[in-house]
Design a protein around this motif. Structure first.
Motif, mmCIF file in Angstrom:
data_model
loop_
_atom_site.group_PDB
_atom_site.id
_atom_site.type_symbol
_atom_site.label_atom_id
_atom_site.label_comp_id
_atom_site.label_asym_id
_atom_site.label_seq_id
_atom_site.Cartn_x
_atom_site.Cartn_y
_atom_site.Cartn_z
ATOM 1 N N LEU A 26 0.620 -7.020 5.300
ATOM 2 C CA LEU A 26 1.970 -7.558 5.115
ATOM 3 C C LEU A 26 2.718 -7.644 6.441
ATOM 4 O O LEU A 26 3.467 -8.601 6.679
ATOM 5 N N ASP A 39 10.839 -3.318 1.194
ATOM 6 C CA ASP A 39 11.788 -2.242 1.487
ATOM 7 C C ASP A 39 11.038 -0.991 1.952
ATOM 8 O O ASP A 39 10.277 -0.395 1.186
ATOM 9 N N THR A 98 -2.800 -2.747 2.932
ATOM 10 C CA THR A 98 -1.843 -3.742 2.447
ATOM 11 C C THR A 98 -0.615 -3.774 3.341
ATOM 12 O O THR A 98 -0.114 -4.857 3.682
ATOM 13 N N GLU A 125 6.307 2.459 -6.936
ATOM 14 C CA GLU A 125 6.909 2.352 -5.602
ATOM 15 C C GLU A 125 6.125 1.404 -4.701
ATOM 16 O O GLU A 125 6.717 0.640 -3.937
ATOM 17 N N THR A 126 4.795 1.447 -4.774
ATOM 18 C CA THR A 126 4.000 0.549 -3.926
ATOM 19 C C THR A 126 4.177 -0.896 -4.359
ATOM 20 O O THR A 126 4.278 -1.788 -3.510
ATOM 21 N N GLU A 127 4.232 -1.140 -5.661
ATOM 22 C CA GLU A 127 4.477 -2.513 -6.143
ATOM 23 C C GLU A 127 5.854 -2.990 -5.712
ATOM 24 O O GLU A 127 6.017 -4.144 -5.306
ATOM 25 N N ALA A 128 6.829 -2.108 -5.784
ATOM 26 C CA ALA A 128 8.186 -2.480 -5.361
ATOM 27 C C ALA A 128 8.201 -2.804 -3.867
ATOM 28 O O ALA A 128 8.877 -3.753 -3.443
ATOM 29 N N VAL A 171 5.655 -3.984 -2.083
ATOM 30 C CA VAL A 171 4.970 -5.267 -1.890
ATOM 31 C C VAL A 171 5.908 -6.421 -2.257
ATOM 32 O O VAL A 171 5.933 -7.452 -1.578
ATOM 33 N N GLN A 172 6.703 -6.234 -3.311
ATOM 34 C CA GLN A 172 7.607 -7.297 -3.748
ATOM 35 C C GLN A 172 8.826 -7.439 -2.843
ATOM 36 O O GLN A 172 9.286 -8.554 -2.606
ATOM 37 N N THR A 173 9.360 -6.330 -2.345
ATOM 38 C CA THR A 173 10.634 -6.377 -1.616
ATOM 39 C C THR A 173 10.492 -6.165 -0.114
ATOM 40 O O THR A 173 11.364 -6.579 0.637
ATOM 41 N N ARG A 224 10.808 2.278 -0.074
ATOM 42 C CA ARG A 224 9.807 2.395 -1.152
ATOM 43 C C ARG A 224 8.532 3.064 -0.640
ATOM 44 O O ARG A 224 7.888 3.809 -1.367
ATOM 45 N N GLU A 251 4.129 -11.043 8.075
ATOM 46 C CA GLU A 251 5.522 -11.173 8.505
ATOM 47 C C GLU A 251 5.592 -11.686 9.943
ATOM 48 O O GLU A 251 6.426 -12.543 10.264
#
Length: 192
Positions: A127, A68, A123, A59-62, A64-66, A71, A131
């Motif tokens: 992020l 969202d 993180t 979930e944390t990787e998702a 970072v990638q999205t 997550r 942004e």
């Protein structure tokens, strides 16, 4: 008489074997109870901690990638599940002092989870700052483009005025029109 003595010896042997077997069965029953009340639950808890930990990482990787936020909520729920399982492990280890490995590993896992959560929160903060910087860069880029367009327009107007004051202005105005059309073509590509 010999026959009765033989049966008596056999009965004594059977009684001794029964007594020894009863003691062994009692020991085996204690081992089975220990397995069912201590070791099986500790293995179940460890497997749940591992599964939930893998879900946290996923979930944390998702996120970072999205980016969202759902997550993050899912990861937070998995963290709560891991904390609950680690509490179960500590309670089980407190109830059964022989489970020293479970107690030690639960403490190590809890510390690792705290470190991971702290890093993930850092993180998220990073992020969010990235942004914000991206939005600022977009605004700055838009301002630059707007100012460039205004500068080009004023230069075009000034050039047109200066050319009109010149006697052979028709050729220069044709060239300027070509420049204008080229700039418009470039701009339409940039706007797309």
């Amino acid at each position: 008489m010999k026959l009765a003595a033989g049966f008596g010896v056999l009965l004594l042997i059977f009684a001794a074997v029964g007594f020894v077997s009863s003691g062994k069965l009692s020991d085996l029953s204690g081992e089975a109870t220990s397995l069912s009340e201590q070791y099986v639950p500790s293995v179940r808890i460890a497997a749940d901690v591992e599964r939930q930990s893998l879900n946290i990482v996923l979930e944390t990787e998702a996120f970072v990638q999205t980016g969202d936020p759902a997550r993050v909520e899912d990861a937070t729920a998995h963290v709560a599940n891991v904390r609950a399982r680690l509490k179960e492990a500590a309670d089980l280890a407190a109830k059964y002092p022989d489970l020293t490995t479970l107690k030690e590993n639960a403490g190590v896992a809890a510390k690792g989870l705290d470190d991971f959560v702290a890093r993930f929160e850092a993180t998220q903060t990073l992020l969010a700052k990235m942004e914000e910087e991206k939005r600022n860069a977009d605004k700055t880029g838009q301002t630059f483009v707007r100012m460039s367009k205004n500068f080009l327009r004023t230069q075009y107007e000034t050039f047109t005025t200066e050319v009109n004051e010149f006697k052979e202005s028709e050729a220069l105005l044709g060239r300027l029109d070509k420049i204008r059309m080229l700039n418009e073509a470039i701009q339409s590509v940039n706007d797309a």
